[in-house]
Design a protein around this motif. Structure first.
Motif, PDB file in Angstrom:
ATOM      1  N   ALA A 100     -10.552  11.716   2.367  1.00  0.00           N
ATOM      2  CA  ALA A 100      -9.346  11.086   2.919  1.00  0.00           C
ATOM      3  C   ALA A 100      -9.404   9.614   2.569  1.00  0.00           C
ATOM      4  N   GLU A 124      -9.681   8.794  -6.036  1.00  0.00           N
ATOM      5  CA  GLU A 124      -8.922   9.816  -5.318  1.00  0.00           C
ATOM      6  C   GLU A 124      -9.556  11.198  -5.489  1.00  0.00           C
ATOM      7  N   CYS A 162       2.312   3.056  -3.708  1.00  0.00           N
ATOM      8  CA  CYS A 162       1.483   3.735  -4.718  1.00  0.00           C
ATOM      9  C   CYS A 162       2.133   5.049  -5.134  1.00  0.00           C
ATOM     10  N   THR A 163       2.373   5.216  -6.410  1.00  0.00           N
ATOM     11  CA  THR A 163       3.094   6.401  -6.879  1.00  0.00           C
ATOM     12  C   THR A 163       2.161   7.586  -7.159  1.00  0.00           C
ATOM     13  N   LEU A 164       0.868   7.454  -6.783  1.00  0.00           N
ATOM     14  CA  LEU A 164      -0.020   8.619  -6.862  1.00  0.00           C
ATOM     15  C   LEU A 164       0.114   9.468  -5.611  1.00  0.00           C
ATOM     16  N   VAL A 165       0.764   8.897  -4.559  1.00  0.00           N
ATOM     17  CA  VAL A 165       0.888   9.621  -3.284  1.00  0.00           C
ATOM     18  C   VAL A 165       2.341   9.595  -2.812  1.00  0.00           C
ATOM     19  N   GLU A 166       2.682  10.545  -1.939  1.00  0.00           N
ATOM     20  CA  GLU A 166       4.034  10.598  -1.370  1.00  0.00           C
ATOM     21  C   GLU A 166       4.215   9.462  -0.361  1.00  0.00           C
ATOM     22  N   ARG A 178      -7.636   3.877  -6.368  1.00  0.00           N
ATOM     23  CA  ARG A 178      -7.299   5.304  -6.255  1.00  0.00           C
ATOM     24  C   ARG A 178      -7.388   6.023  -7.594  1.00  0.00           C
ATOM     25  N   ARG A 202       5.473   8.970  -4.935  1.00  0.00           N
ATOM     26  CA  ARG A 202       5.304   9.901  -6.054  1.00  0.00           C
ATOM     27  C   ARG A 202       6.589  10.706  -6.295  1.00  0.00           C
ATOM     28  N   ASN A 254       0.823  -1.220   0.000  1.00  0.00           N
ATOM     29  CA  ASN A 254       0.000   0.000   0.000  1.00  0.00           C
ATOM     30  C   ASN A 254       0.853   1.265   0.000  1.00  0.00           C
ATOM     31  N   ARG A 284       8.467   8.023   6.378  1.00  0.00           N
ATOM     32  CA  ARG A 284       7.410   8.347   5.424  1.00  0.00           C
ATOM     33  C   ARG A 284       6.920   7.108   4.672  1.00  0.00           C
TER      34      ARG A 284
END
Ligand SMILES: [Zn+2]
Length: 502
Positions: A459, A454, A206-210, A450, A213, A203, A275
């Motif tokens: 959230a 998204e 995912c490269t859509l979120v930091e 996502r 990303r 989980n 992170r």
């Protein structure tokens, strides 16, 4: 220049129940079905790595010698029969000779009944035949557990950068450009490889979120001459062998340059270890947090019910999150999509407006899970046909079989007769649920949802409710990890967790 090309893809979860047989590869199970010879060139316009490779090389007027392309969905080990038959066809073609270079479209996390490192075994066999000098370029999935043997026998490895994997064909194009470089320069690339010392939950990749990303941007920035190629494979943290884990690597014709790029990437990841942690919530925590956040929100709070994701082996019918929503008095909540054909049929027999007693879901035999016995109101029925509008499968037709919306207290449940991951908001709409109008959505998915949700989410929370796929690598019964590997970001090492390992 003549190039031999082939593909053999499998992501192996050594903790999963079912193995990948030859028949699994014949069917493809969500990948394109197995193809041979000239038919491989038919993958040219498909978003798979070999497609991108074919496109670039045909544009350059290269002669391609296609052998075979085979992939199967993630599962337990690849059987020896499947590995030897598919790998054997590739080796037989290599033995025939008559080409100047090789490109292989592999996954990088294949474990067979006999080999921890299916790709390393295959590459070693190839290298033994062609000798040290022939360029052998390989593309890999972002979920590759890259081994020393793979590095030793490939001239260059290049991994996808995105998850969801929207850049598979693009990765094949990058592999083609590296091969062109190797042929032009007529000298080997220097390789710098680093291992990241902690496992990353899927989980968290995912490269859509930091922070993932940010890595995509950093890789692209680093990849300017004289750096030829950089890759980061966060790995597939469900393969129990000593080289399971994330890797970083860089290629350049100048050694110093490759080493510096790899150091910079490792420093960035290790410097931000916290992170990479995924704040997994217990079902009650997720329900309470969603209720709290949604009180003042104008958009739905989404809970990813990740451990029952049908995309990684779940049956999409564990009831842990539904129970947590009910226990905590959630209202305007919707859950999708529960795969229970019997319940959908019962709802269709009863009709809209009826109240029926059911034992819903809970059919996977997963520890801590059981059917939910309750009185449900049938709110909506449909034949389950719809069209995908989201970015993953845009324009394609979907078919869930008879579908029902069953309501119990403040929770609406979309029930289907066909198992499908919630890739798209229309999987709720086909059950008469407008996802944007709900306060809370529970999605049986890990990351792919996502792409379409998204944009409407206040959230996104990730819950560890009962399900067959452990989302947190720290929860898996490891036996053979590298003793120094931490089982999650900032977590204990395997040797600390299990003293026998040290
Ligand atoms: Zn992958």
């Amino acid at each position: 220049m003549k190039i031999l090309i082939a593909g053999f893809q499998h992501e192996t979860n050594t903790f999963a129940p079912t193995k990948a047989s030859y028949e699994s590869f014949v069917q493809g199970e969500g990948f394109p079905p197995m193809v041979r010879g000239a038919d491989v060139l038919g993958l040219r316009d498909v978003n798979v790595p070999i497609g991108g490779f074919i496109k670039v090389m045909q544009a350059h007027g290269r002669e391609l010698r296609p052998v075979i392309w085979a992939g199967a969905s993630a599962s337990a080990h690849v059987t020896t029969d499947a590995f030897e038959r598919i790998g054997g066809e590739i080796i037989a073609a290599v033995e025939q000779g008559g080409f100047d270079a090789i490109y292989l479209d592999l996954h990088g996390a294949m474990v067979t009944e006999q080999h921890d490192d299916g790709e390393g075994e295959l590459l070693e066999r190839v290298r033994r035949i062609v000798g040290d000098r022939m360029p052998v370029v390989v593309s890999l999935d972002l979920h590759a557990n890259v081994t020393a043997r793979m590095f030793a026998h490939a001239s260059a490895l290049v991994a996808y950068r995105t998850y969801p994997h929207v850049d598979m064909a693009e990765t094949g194009e990058r592999a083609a450009r590296i091969l062109e470089d190797l042929m032009w320069e007529q000298r080997p690339l220097h390789r710098a490889m680093r291992r990241v010392p902690f496992l990353i939950p899927v989980n968290g990749m995912c490269t859509l979120v930091e922070p993932a990303r940010g890595m995509v941007g950093m890789l692209a920035d680093l990849e300017t001459r004289p750096v030829v190629s950089v890759s980061f494979a966060p790995g597939f943290p469900a393969a129990d062998f000593p080289e399971c884990g994330p890797t970083i690597w860089a290629y350049s014709f100048e050694e110093e340059v490759a080493e510096r790029a790899a150091d910079a990437l490792l420093a960035k990841i290790v410097g931000e270890e916290s992170r990479w942690e995924v704040p997994f919530l217990a079902p009650d925590e997720a329900a309470l947090e969603a209720i709290r956040l949604s009180a003042s929100a104008s958009r739905p709070v989404i809970i990813a019910d990740t451990q029952d994701n049908p995309g990684v082996g779940g049956d999409s019918n564990t009831m842990g999150m539904v129970r947590a929503l009910l226990r905590n008095g959630a209202t305007d909540a919707a859950v999708g999509v529960i795969w229970d054909a019997e319940a959908a049929a019962a709802a269709h027999r009863a009709g809209v407006g009826a109240r029926i007693a059911l034992r819903l879901g809970g059919r996977s035999g997963v520890e801590g899970d059981s059917p939910l016995e309750a009185l449900f109101e049938v709110e909506h029925l449909s034949d389950g046909r719809f069209r995908f509008d989201g970015p993953m499968l845009n324009g394609m037709e979907g078919e869930l079989g008879p579908v029902a919306c069953l309501r119990v207290e403040g929770v609406r449940i979309a029930v289907s007769s066909v198992k499908m991951q919630v890739f798209d908001r229309n999987l709720f709409r086909v059950a008469g649920i407008e996802p944007e109008r709900m306060k809370i959505l529970v999605n049986k998915s890990s990351v792919h949802f996502r792409a379409d949700f998204e944009a409407i989410a206040e959230a996104i929370l990730v819950a560890k409710a009962p399900g067959p796929m452990a989302a947190d690598p720290a929860d898996l019964p490891w036996e053979r990890l590298d003793p120094a590997m931490r089982v999650r970001p900032l977590g204990p090492s395997f040797s600390e967790l299990s003293p026998v390992a040290g």
